[in-house]
Motif scaffolding. Sequence first.
Motif, short mmCIF file in Angstrom:
data_model
loop_
_atom_site.label_atom_id
_atom_site.label_comp_id
_atom_site.label_asym_id
_atom_site.label_seq_id
_atom_site.Cartn_x
_atom_site.Cartn_y
_atom_site.Cartn_z
N LEU A 151 6.31 1.89 -6.07
CA LEU A 151 5.91 0.71 -5.30
C LEU A 151 5.55 1.09 -3.87
CD1 LEU A 151 5.61 -2.37 -5.00
CD2 LEU A 151 8.07 -2.47 -4.49
N THR A 152 6.35 1.97 -3.27
CA THR A 152 6.07 2.41 -1.91
C THR A 152 4.73 3.13 -1.82
OG1 THR A 152 8.44 2.63 -1.47
CG2 THR A 152 6.95 3.78 0.02
N GLU A 154 2.18 2.82 -3.90
CA GLU A 154 1.08 1.88 -4.18
C GLU A 154 0.82 0.97 -2.99
OE1 GLU A 154 -2.11 0.66 -5.96
OE2 GLU A 154 -0.79 2.17 -6.86
N GLN A 155 1.86 0.58 -2.29
CA GLN A 155 1.68 -0.24 -1.09
C GLN A 155 0.93 0.53 -0.01
OE1 GLN A 155 5.72 -1.50 -0.28
NE2 GLN A 155 5.40 -3.46 -1.29
N PHE A 158 -2.67 0.55 -0.96
CA PHE A 158 -3.25 -0.77 -0.64
C PHE A 158 -3.57 -0.87 0.85
CE2 PHE A 158 -2.70 -5.08 0.91
CZ PHE A 158 -3.57 -5.79 0.10
N PHE A 178 2.32 -8.13 2.29
CA PHE A 178 2.57 -8.26 0.86
C PHE A 178 3.23 -9.58 0.49
CE2 PHE A 178 2.51 -3.68 1.78
CZ PHE A 178 1.43 -3.33 0.98
N THR A 183 -1.58 -11.98 -0.17
CA THR A 183 -2.17 -11.26 -1.31
C THR A 183 -3.07 -12.17 -2.13
OG1 THR A 183 -0.14 -11.68 -2.58
CG2 THR A 183 -0.33 -9.54 -1.49
N SER A 250 -4.95 -2.94 -6.92
CA SER A 250 -3.71 -2.51 -6.28
C SER A 250 -2.71 -3.66 -6.18
CB SER A 250 -4.03 -1.95 -4.88
OG SER A 250 -2.91 -1.31 -4.33
N ILE A 254 1.09 -3.75 -7.76
CA ILE A 254 2.25 -4.05 -6.92
C ILE A 254 3.06 -5.19 -7.52
CG2 ILE A 254 2.95 -4.98 -4.68
CD1 ILE A 254 0.59 -3.33 -3.48
N ARG A 255 2.38 -6.24 -7.95
CA ARG A 255 3.08 -7.38 -8.55
C ARG A 255 3.79 -6.98 -9.84
NH1 ARG A 255 -1.24 -12.38 -7.74
NH2 ARG A 255 -0.78 -12.76 -5.53
N LYS A 258 6.93 -5.06 -8.98
CA LYS A 258 7.97 -5.96 -8.46
C LYS A 258 8.64 -6.72 -9.61
CE LYS A 258 6.29 -6.67 -3.74
NZ LYS A 258 5.76 -7.65 -2.75
#
Length: 407
Positions: A151-152, A154-155, A158, A178, A183, A250, A254-255, A258
Amino acid sequence: MPLFVGIDVSSKNLDACLMDGMGETLATQTVTNNLPGASELRDAILQHAEADDTIQIAMEATSVYSWHPAMFFHEDPELKQRRTKVFTLNPKLVRNFKKAYAEMDKTDPKDAWVIADRLRFGRLPKSVIQSEQYLALQRLTRMRYHLIQSLTREQQVFLNHLFFKFSAFNLEVDTPVFGHAITEFLLEAYSLDEIAQMPLEDLAMYLQTKGHGRFSDPEDLAASIQKAARSSYRLSKCVEDSIDLVLGSSIEIIRHLKRQIKDLDKAIARVLDGIPNTLQTIPGIGPVSCAGILAEIGDIERFDDQAAIAKFAGLFWPRHQSGDFEADDKMLARTGNRYLRYYLVEAANLVRRHEPEYRAFYQKKYREVHKHSHKRALVLTARKLVRLIDALLRNDQIYAPKKKVTR
């Protein structure tokens, strides 16, 4: 006399070397890395072990390939009757030990011999073999660690692409990128000119609706977004369309990550309910941090004291001294269980926000240096937290701020 068994593990085979206490090789054997192969190797071990021999078995922690044989030898009833000890060694420990043997060939049988010889020398770390309850929790917490790292990353991907399209966004907009409303807005793939010319009231209403009414001043947020749109560099239509597609992909990744993390958190909480502990009585430590720490420590009696736990986690600073020289700057050890270290540091960050004693300690360490102040203070706070965790688990003690722990 002890019998030492070194096993070099691969996805296909188990190469074993059986060695006596004098370092003499008693037998070598190669079997398939499956249940019949492990059973065959067990029979060979029992055949070479005298009635009063102690048996020690070691193998490197080789990804997932060593787990099944390690658990097989640990749980086997016949080996249990002989009080067999099973160790999974850090490959770095074996690699450094092998350097003492100059110009040795790199083959699987030789590696098994080195592991057996390292086992013979003793001074081994605590075995990582744990009960199934802790293992089930460990699989979940390690997967969560993996998803957090993904996640880190990918963020960051983004944010890099967001700068291409919306270069002034972080300069002008003071709200988390985010968040759901932002988003959703970026998924609409408006051009910068469309955003800049959009009626302020319409943009404010859109943000307030998508943000479920959580913005205290949606018009001010809308104005800052439009200002960022006017201040940002412009892209050609071809490039902007590509960036919009990348940003949309992206956001979906991320979703998804999560959602997976939330599902894991629920599963972690269910498994944790079956493991009695008192760590959650510490202010700031919730189910996830508690589970991550317990999953790696396992039975507290595996460790002699809190210093052994800190060393296992890699939260220690090796001394550097020679003659009259004593180094003032000590580097944090580059070894240890990175999962336990991660959850201890995360827990320390939460505890120092809720507990005055740890907050004061963190602030004191933060002020001591000007470089990497936060990271250094947080790691030192985690080291302090280890002492508390050891005491609560070892004594089955509930945390009381004004009561000194007994160990």
